[in-house]
Enzyme design. Structure first.
Site, PDB file in Angstrom:
ATOM      1  N   GLU A  82       2.873  10.469   5.434  1.00  0.00           N
ATOM      2  CA  GLU A  82       4.033  11.240   5.012  1.00  0.00           C
ATOM      3  C   GLU A  82       4.539  12.249   6.041  1.00  0.00           C
ATOM      4  OE1 GLU A  82       2.868  12.832   1.228  1.00  0.00           O
ATOM      5  OE2 GLU A  82       2.562  10.854   0.352  1.00  0.00           O
ATOM      6  N   GLU A  87       1.029   1.964  -2.493  1.00  0.00           N
ATOM      7  CA  GLU A  87       0.726   2.872  -3.614  1.00  0.00           C
ATOM      8  C   GLU A  87       1.666   2.611  -4.793  1.00  0.00           C
ATOM      9  OE1 GLU A  87       0.495   6.998  -2.495  1.00  0.00           O
ATOM     10  OE2 GLU A  87      -0.354   6.555  -0.526  1.00  0.00           O
TER      11      GLU A  87
END
Length: 363
Positions: free
Chosen positions: A162, A269
């Protein structure tokens, strides 16, 4: 101890309107009649995975469902720096070792998650007090020790997690970037990981890439730039925490753009909440409408993944296996006990989106 700390203050989804067109074949997929879900790993012509945590290893029903459906396991929390790094740059890999051993003993391949993340480590790696030379040395030591501990045991690693700003406008500033440079901390992390585990596929992992086109574009430009700088990036991780209201075709467009880089892609995810994050307006959608939106968007993702060249289909991973396993339902997560955001319900029976995924995988 919190079961899944990293997910407490996360996920600002794009609230884009959606119109489910009559021609949207996937949205019209029927509900699953068979109460027994066929093993997902037998339907997918690539590894199918889910997350696991140490407390789940002691639950026979979870173990049974995990081994029935999955060929890959991602540690959900045990490999995050919050768990592995202690005061004074001390390490504790005990919980991580247990999850990896469970996978090994049961014939599952393991995907490592995650080495460097903007959200964690600042209490020890304090860029305001730790001298730069020591900061860099401890950074290298952590990566080489952690990744090297499992050398040859991991299929891949989320090396940097991220790095892109929430709205896609540039990159996140954090303790890593302030001490080592915005691109520098990422290049360095990939170089250290490559030395420590040369045969593993090394991923740059990010969320909201399908949900926010600007963020997807920034992410792919970052991958290209880091590759030019010599970072040994081996794959792209798209978390796919899907906003089920995004326009049809948006997921396909991102996957097509990502595929153009030629790297393996990991749906890393996946979940698809029925409930909206944030906002002040009441959610007036019926349950049937939300389910139709789920089926349409998850089916689109599965079809887009199947359209990739075989060598680029690294794995397809859901963030939790059953609804009851999701961070969204846990009190320390989103605390939504009625949420249903995964392919299987709490009893391991197929949710409506399961059929769309199964059909896509078998085409």
């Amino acid at each position: 101890m919190r079961a899944d700390p990293p997910r407490l203050n996360r996920r600002a989804f794009l609230a884009a309107p959606i119109a489910l067109a009559a021609c949207d074949r996937i949205a019209a997929a029927p509900s699953v009649a068979d109460p027994v879900a066929r093993p997902l790993k037998s339907l997918a012509p690539f590894p199918f995975g889910a997350t696991g945590m140490t407390w789940q290893l002691d639950q026979p029903d979870w173990v049974e469902q995990m081994l029935r459906h999955c060929s890959q396991l991602t540690p959900e929390w045990e490999q995050k720096m919050e768990r592995t790094l202690g005061p004074g740059f001390t390490y504790d890999f005990g919980p991580s070792d247990r999850v990896v051993a469970f996978a090994r003993d049961n014939g599952l391949r393991v995907h490592g998650h995650t080495v460097i993340w903007y959200s964690q480590g600042a209490d020890v790696f304090d860029d305001a007090t730790v001298p730069r030379a020591r900061f860099a040395a401890e950074y290298d030591r952590y990566i080489s020790t952690f990744v090297g501990r499992y050398r040859g045991q991991m299929a891949g690693w989320d090396v940097v997690n991220e790095p892109v700003a929430e709205d896609g406008d540039g990159l996140r500033e954090c303790h890593w970037s302030r001490a080592l440079g915005m691109d520098g901390y990422m290049v360095r992390a990939f170089e250290q990981a490559k030395q420590a585990d040369p045969d593993a596929v090394l991923f740059l992992n990010e969320y909201n890439l399908e949900n926010i086109p600007a963020k997807g574009a920034t992410f792919l430009k970052l991958v290209e730039r880091l590759l030019k700088l010599g970072a040994p990036i081996g794959g792209i991780g798209t978390q796919s925490h899907l906003n089920i209201e995004i326009p049809a075709g948006q997921i396909t467009a991102f996957m097509r753009d990502a595929a153009s880089l030629g790297l393996p892609i990991h749906v890393s995810e996946l979940d698809f909440p029925m409930q909206r994050d944030g906002g002040h307006l009441p959610d007036l959608r019926s349950t049937a409408e939300r389910r139709a939106q789920q089926v349409a968007r998850v089916g689109e993702l599965a079809e887009a993944f199947m359209a990739l060249p075989e060598r680029q289909r690294y794995a397809f991973t859901t963030w939790g296996l059953r609804d009851s396993d999701s961070w969204l339902v846990r009190a320390e997560g989103k605390n939504r006990p009625d949420e249903s955001a995964l392919l299987l319900d709490a009893e391991g029976r197929p949710n409506p989106a399961y059929q769309a995924v199964a059909e896509a995988f078998q085409r």
